[in-house]
Design a protein around this motif. Structure first.
Motif, short mmCIF file in Angstrom:
data_model
loop_
_atom_site.label_atom_id
_atom_site.label_comp_id
_atom_site.label_asym_id
_atom_site.label_seq_id
_atom_site.Cartn_x
_atom_site.Cartn_y
_atom_site.Cartn_z
N LEU A 173 0.82 -1.21 0.00
CA LEU A 173 0.00 0.00 0.00
C LEU A 173 0.85 1.26 0.00
CD1 LEU A 173 -2.58 -1.20 2.67
CD2 LEU A 173 -2.84 -1.24 0.18
N LEU A 174 1.98 1.20 0.68
CA LEU A 174 2.99 2.24 0.73
C LEU A 174 4.34 1.54 0.77
CD1 LEU A 174 1.51 4.55 3.54
CD2 LEU A 174 1.58 5.09 1.10
N PRO A 175 5.41 2.21 0.43
CA PRO A 175 6.71 1.55 0.53
C PRO A 175 6.94 0.96 1.92
CG PRO A 175 6.92 3.62 -0.65
CD PRO A 175 5.51 3.58 -0.11
N GLY A 176 7.08 -0.36 1.96
CA GLY A 176 7.32 -1.05 3.22
C GLY A 176 6.09 -1.41 4.01
N VAL A 177 4.89 -1.16 3.46
CA VAL A 177 3.65 -1.47 4.19
C VAL A 177 2.73 -2.30 3.29
CG1 VAL A 177 1.67 -0.57 5.45
CG2 VAL A 177 3.82 0.72 5.43
N HIS A 178 2.52 -3.57 3.66
CA HIS A 178 1.66 -4.48 2.91
C HIS A 178 0.38 -4.78 3.67
CE1 HIS A 178 5.36 -5.35 0.64
NE2 HIS A 178 4.57 -5.85 -0.30
N ALA B 137 6.52 -17.86 13.59
CA ALA B 137 7.43 -18.38 12.58
C ALA B 137 8.32 -17.29 11.98
CB ALA B 137 6.63 -19.06 11.46
N ASP B 138 7.74 -16.11 11.76
CA ASP B 138 8.49 -15.02 11.12
C ASP B 138 9.11 -14.05 12.12
OD1 ASP B 138 7.66 -16.16 8.78
OD2 ASP B 138 6.18 -14.63 8.28
N ARG B 139 8.95 -14.35 13.41
CA ARG B 139 9.51 -13.52 14.48
C ARG B 139 9.06 -12.06 14.35
NH1 ARG B 139 15.74 -15.94 14.92
NH2 ARG B 139 15.12 -18.11 15.29
N LEU B 140 7.77 -11.90 14.16
CA LEU B 140 7.20 -10.58 14.00
C LEU B 140 7.01 -9.89 15.35
CD1 LEU B 140 4.32 -11.36 11.47
CD2 LEU B 140 6.67 -10.68 10.95
N THR B 141 7.21 -8.60 15.36
CA THR B 141 6.65 -7.78 16.42
C THR B 141 5.18 -7.56 16.07
OG1 THR B 141 8.77 -6.68 16.75
CG2 THR B 141 6.83 -5.58 17.65
N ILE B 142 4.28 -7.58 17.06
CA ILE B 142 2.85 -7.56 16.78
C ILE B 142 2.13 -6.65 17.77
CG2 ILE B 142 2.41 -9.64 18.17
CD1 ILE B 142 0.27 -10.43 16.05
N SER B 143 1.04 -6.05 17.31
CA SER B 143 0.21 -5.23 18.16
C SER B 143 -1.23 -5.31 17.67
CB SER B 143 0.67 -3.77 18.14
OG SER B 143 0.39 -3.19 16.87
N GLY B 144 -2.15 -4.70 18.43
CA GLY B 144 -3.55 -4.69 18.02
C GLY B 144 -4.29 -3.50 18.59
N ILE C 15 0.63 -4.86 12.47
CA ILE C 15 -0.44 -4.12 13.15
C ILE C 15 -1.73 -4.87 12.82
CG2 ILE C 15 -1.61 -1.90 13.33
CD1 ILE C 15 1.07 -0.65 12.33
N SER C 16 -2.25 -5.63 13.80
CA SER C 16 -3.22 -6.68 13.50
C SER C 16 -4.67 -6.28 13.65
CB SER C 16 -2.94 -7.90 14.39
OG SER C 16 -3.18 -7.61 15.75
N ALA C 17 -4.95 -4.98 13.80
CA ALA C 17 -6.34 -4.49 13.86
C ALA C 17 -7.12 -5.26 14.92
CB ALA C 17 -6.99 -4.59 12.49
N ASP C 18 -8.27 -5.85 14.55
CA ASP C 18 -9.13 -6.55 15.51
C ASP C 18 -9.04 -8.06 15.37
OD1 ASP C 18 -9.83 -4.04 16.27
OD2 ASP C 18 -11.97 -4.25 15.91
N VAL C 19 -7.87 -8.57 14.97
CA VAL C 19 -7.65 -10.02 15.03
C VAL C 19 -7.90 -10.50 16.46
CG1 VAL C 19 -5.85 -11.80 14.93
CG2 VAL C 19 -6.12 -10.19 13.04
N VAL C 20 -7.53 -9.68 17.42
CA VAL C 20 -7.89 -9.88 18.82
C VAL C 20 -8.54 -8.59 19.31
CG1 VAL C 20 -7.05 -10.21 21.16
CG2 VAL C 20 -6.02 -11.49 19.29
N ALA D 114 -4.92 -6.59 8.15
CA ALA D 114 -3.86 -6.12 9.02
C ALA D 114 -2.83 -5.41 8.14
CB ALA D 114 -3.24 -7.29 9.77
N HIS D 115 -1.85 -4.78 8.76
CA HIS D 115 -0.83 -4.05 8.02
C HIS D 115 0.55 -4.49 8.50
CE1 HIS D 115 -4.43 -1.47 7.56
NE2 HIS D 115 -3.94 -1.29 6.35
N LEU D 116 1.34 -5.02 7.56
CA LEU D 116 2.68 -5.51 7.87
C LEU D 116 3.69 -4.46 7.45
CD1 LEU D 116 4.45 -7.88 8.87
CD2 LEU D 116 4.54 -8.66 6.49
N VAL D 117 4.43 -3.93 8.44
CA VAL D 117 5.42 -2.88 8.21
C VAL D 117 6.80 -3.53 8.20
CG1 VAL D 117 6.36 -0.71 9.06
CG2 VAL D 117 3.92 -1.22 9.38
N THR D 118 7.56 -3.28 7.14
CA THR D 118 8.88 -3.88 6.99
C THR D 118 9.92 -2.80 6.72
OG1 THR D 118 7.90 -5.90 6.06
CG2 THR D 118 10.26 -5.56 5.71
N SER D 119 11.02 -2.86 7.44
CA SER D 119 12.16 -1.97 7.18
C SER D 119 13.42 -2.73 7.52
CB SER D 119 12.05 -0.70 8.01
OG SER D 119 13.14 0.17 7.75
N GLY D 120 14.27 -2.93 6.51
CA GLY D 120 15.46 -3.74 6.72
C GLY D 120 15.07 -5.16 7.06
#
Length: 323
Positions: free
Chosen positions: A221-226, A292-299, A251-256, A239-245
């Motif tokens: 959707l934006l550079p580094g944001v899927h 599995a991907d060792r993500l930092t996560i929030s909601g 950012i998982s919205a209302d998954v929980v 949800a929105h997956l932010v990647t840098s390096g």
């Protein structure tokens, strides 16, 4: 994208708001949690070159009701809440807006409650929290919407006039969400008190605004944001997956959306979810991906601090808060 039936939607939504007691007034956070209100109304984190902010839009406890969790008795829910330090008969309800600082612009992930009275007094604190974090609302150039529930989009519009709060920002919305909320007859569904009039309001605002862009699937959707599809709570939620390096932050919205079962009880089926079984399946899928991907996560509705990592623990997960 799954097709959620009219029957499932109606039963899920009506059951949720009856369970949460939204037909009654919502009380302020208990004194035992008053320190959360007194603490800074934001947290910030770094993901490579991107700075991410958790901004408090509102905090409540709501009455605990039988049926809030469809496949677990209220006594079990009470036990979990009590072990988390909450008073008997109360369940935590939090509203958090996430923001990204990308060079010279601010990107919001959703826009909060907008202080709409249906969510009770004390909500709509987004601008206050942005100011505390040093973020200028005029610098918001993009708003990424996870789904079109009122506590995520009412901050986009004036409560009395529906005028845009961010007229100069591009608003990026999942096409499946906008299609569902604008389909013929959706405005006649009884979706509970807090969603009364929501479809008509979406049709009069988001559906007509020229600065709204829709998308299908899981694009960048934006550079580094899927976008990441996470259906269940709503038909087209992402949800929105932010990647840098080498760093990734989901950012998982209302998954929980019920904080005490973030990790230990992912199988709980919440009445607030439009398709509770699908939401539980999505939750476990996303949690497994985070491990599995060792993500930092929030909601959105997680207790502050709402950022951390997950690891497996038998049939459940352990959530470790990131400092």
């Amino acid at each position: 994208m799954a097709d959620i039936s009219r029957r499932d939607l109606t039963l899920g939504a009506v059951g949720a708001y009856a369970a949460l007691g939204h037909e009654n007034s919502i009380t302020f956070v208990d004194a035992a949690h008053a320190q959360q209100l007194a603490s800074p109304p934001f947290r910030n984190y770094k993901v490579g070159d991107i700075e991410i902010f958790s901004l408090i839009d509102g905090m409540r406890d709501v009455p605990l009701r039988d049926g809030m969790v469809k496949n677990v008795g209220v006594d079990r829910v009470q036990t979990v809440l009590r072990s988390a330090g909450f008073p008997d008969g109360q369940a935590p309800l939090r509203f958090i807006v996430m923001a990204l600082k990308l060079r010279d612009q601010i990107v919001l992930i959703d826009a909060g409650t907008g202080g709409h009275p249906i969510y009770g007094e004390g909500n709509g604190r987004l601008f206050e929290s942005m100011a505390a974090a040093g973020l200028d609302p005029k610098a918001v150039k993009t708003i990424l919407v996870s789904h079109l529930h009122g506590d995520h989009i009412y901050g986009l519009m004036n409560n009395e006039t529906n005028a845009q709060v961010f007229p100069d920002a591009e608003i990026v919305v999942p096409a499946a969400e906008l299609k569902w909320w604008t389909r013929p007859g959706v405005e006649t569904l009884d979706l509970g008190p807090s969603r009364k009039g929501l479809a008509l309001r979406i049709q009069a605002t988001v559906a007509t605004w020229k600065n709204v862009r829709t998308f299908e699937g899981e694009p960048e959707l934006l550079p580094g944001v899927h976008a990441v599809q996470v259906p269940g709570h709503s038909p087209g939620m992402v949800a929105h997956l932010v990647t840098s390096g080498s760093k990734q932050f989901l950012i998982s919205a209302d998954v929980v959306n019920f904080s005490p079962h973030i990790s230990a009880n992912p199988e709980w089926q919440l009445a607030i979810d439009q398709d509770p079984q699908m939401a539980a399946d999505t939750r476990k899928k996303i949690f497994d991906r985070a491990v599995a991907d060792r993500l930092t996560i929030s909601g959105t509705h997680w207790l502050m601090p709402n950022v951390g990592t997950l690891s497996r623990d038998g049939n459940g997960y352990v959530f470790a808060i990131e400092s």
